[in-house]
Design an enzyme around this catalytic site. Sequence first.
Site, mmCIF file in Angstrom:
data_model
loop_
_atom_site.group_PDB
_atom_site.id
_atom_site.type_symbol
_atom_site.label_atom_id
_atom_site.label_comp_id
_atom_site.label_asym_id
_atom_site.label_seq_id
_atom_site.Cartn_x
_atom_site.Cartn_y
_atom_site.Cartn_z
ATOM 1 N N ASP A 57 0.832 -1.200 0.000
ATOM 2 C CA ASP A 57 0.000 0.000 0.000
ATOM 3 C C ASP A 57 0.872 1.258 0.000
ATOM 4 O O ASP A 57 0.796 2.101 0.882
ATOM 5 C CB ASP A 57 -0.927 -0.020 1.227
ATOM 6 C CG ASP A 57 -1.783 -1.270 1.251
ATOM 7 O OD1 ASP A 57 -2.933 -1.202 0.795
ATOM 8 O OD2 ASP A 57 -1.294 -2.333 1.700
ATOM 9 N N TYR A 111 -1.553 4.388 -6.290
ATOM 10 C CA TYR A 111 -2.807 5.074 -5.913
ATOM 11 C C TYR A 111 -3.098 6.218 -6.861
ATOM 12 O O TYR A 111 -2.184 6.778 -7.454
ATOM 13 C CB TYR A 111 -2.677 5.617 -4.480
ATOM 14 C CG TYR A 111 -2.786 4.545 -3.437
ATOM 15 C CD1 TYR A 111 -4.030 4.111 -2.995
ATOM 16 C CD2 TYR A 111 -1.654 3.948 -2.898
ATOM 17 C CE1 TYR A 111 -4.144 3.126 -2.038
ATOM 18 C CE2 TYR A 111 -1.754 2.953 -1.943
ATOM 19 C CZ TYR A 111 -3.007 2.547 -1.512
ATOM 20 O OH TYR A 111 -3.116 1.562 -0.568
ATOM 21 N N ASN A 166 -6.658 -4.021 -4.805
ATOM 22 C CA ASN A 166 -7.924 -3.525 -5.353
ATOM 23 C C ASN A 166 -7.767 -2.172 -6.035
ATOM 24 O O ASN A 166 -8.414 -1.904 -7.054
ATOM 25 C CB ASN A 166 -8.997 -3.465 -4.264
ATOM 26 C CG ASN A 166 -8.586 -2.666 -3.051
ATOM 27 O OD1 ASN A 166 -7.647 -3.060 -2.350
ATOM 28 N ND2 ASN A 166 -9.276 -1.577 -2.773
ATOM 29 N N HIS A 169 -10.358 -2.743 7.535
ATOM 30 C CA HIS A 169 -11.170 -3.647 6.727
ATOM 31 C C HIS A 169 -11.577 -4.902 7.477
ATOM 32 O O HIS A 169 -12.569 -5.553 7.118
ATOM 33 C CB HIS A 169 -10.425 -4.058 5.453
ATOM 34 C CG HIS A 169 -10.222 -2.932 4.493
ATOM 35 N ND1 HIS A 169 -9.001 -2.313 4.332
ATOM 36 C CD2 HIS A 169 -11.076 -2.299 3.650
ATOM 37 C CE1 HIS A 169 -9.107 -1.358 3.419
ATOM 38 N NE2 HIS A 169 -10.361 -1.324 2.989
ATOM 39 N N HIS A 208 -3.495 -4.246 2.362
ATOM 40 C CA HIS A 208 -4.898 -3.811 2.381
ATOM 41 C C HIS A 208 -5.228 -2.936 3.587
ATOM 42 O O HIS A 208 -5.686 -1.814 3.428
ATOM 43 C CB HIS A 208 -5.833 -5.005 2.283
ATOM 44 C CG HIS A 208 -7.225 -4.639 1.864
ATOM 45 N ND1 HIS A 208 -7.487 -3.750 0.830
ATOM 46 C CD2 HIS A 208 -8.445 -5.041 2.325
ATOM 47 C CE1 HIS A 208 -8.807 -3.633 0.677
ATOM 48 N NE2 HIS A 208 -9.411 -4.399 1.568
#
Length: 316
Positions: free
Chosen positions: A33, A69, A104, A207, A233
């Site tokens: 991330d 991102y 994702n 999450h 995540h």
Amino acid sequence: MLVVFYVSASAEFRRFEHPPKPDGSLSFLVIGDWGRRGTYNQSEVAVQMGSMGEKLSIDFVVSTGDNFYENGLRGIHDPAFLYSFTDIYTAKSLQKQWYAVLGNHDYRGNTKAQLSTILRRTDRRWLCLRSYIVNTGTAEIFFVDTTPFVDKYFEKTKHHKYDWRGVLPREKYLTKLLKDLESALKLSVASWKIVIGHHTIRSIGHHGETRELVTRILPILEANDVDLYINGHDHCLQHISSNTSSMQFLTSGGGSKAWKGDYHDLNQEGLKFYYDGQGFMSLQLNPTNAKIVFHDIAGKVLHSTNLSKQRYSVVM
């Protein structure tokens, strides 16, 4: 850097050979991330990764996804690849192979761009495939494409669009992936079996647990004696021990933007460590022992875990 490539009999899991050090040991870093053009302390984390990479003489780096991102890459010539990857991880020790999976956010862009061999020519370190295996002799590392398992991404929404090329029809894709994962795990004779995915299985972060992975992937991991499941995540660092097997669940999703104070039950059974800030993880393995360390953006050791094939202990 020596990486030998060949295609296995499995359509979903290509195999790469990455030899360990002469003594059979292996060391690598895990980051997730992260791709924000150096912002949200991404550059500071990269500096500490470089220092630790040199100290450990790492063999490679693993990315747990959400590499760019907010919406992945637009194409193979998207400058975000340089601004968020090549221009950030510049330390000499990080000029090793990077093994990445899609998250994702990567699926919101042009997924085929991230998977393209052209990017590998742009920066020779880069390797991102949907699902594949890296065999080091000491450990076999199974990279799993977890995003297509999550139902909510397939629901119609005006907010996000996902690039499902190569995935549809979805159930056929998932059934084949699960079959190939199970087969590859059963055939593995490595000392350590490590599975990498973007999404959480056990987590107290934002999450929480990913229901679809708990239902469909976790039973396969437990039945085949997987030692570590490593994910991103959730934008934090954490370590949770399984209460039904010897498996350890490790989150390394602190590569840039972190979610301060966004967590669930700190008294959850099996929770060994949780940190709601930026950082990364290092692993040192030999055939009988493993050392896992979580580091913050100043290089401070936040949590250290020693594992063996017989038992594990936690050192604070």
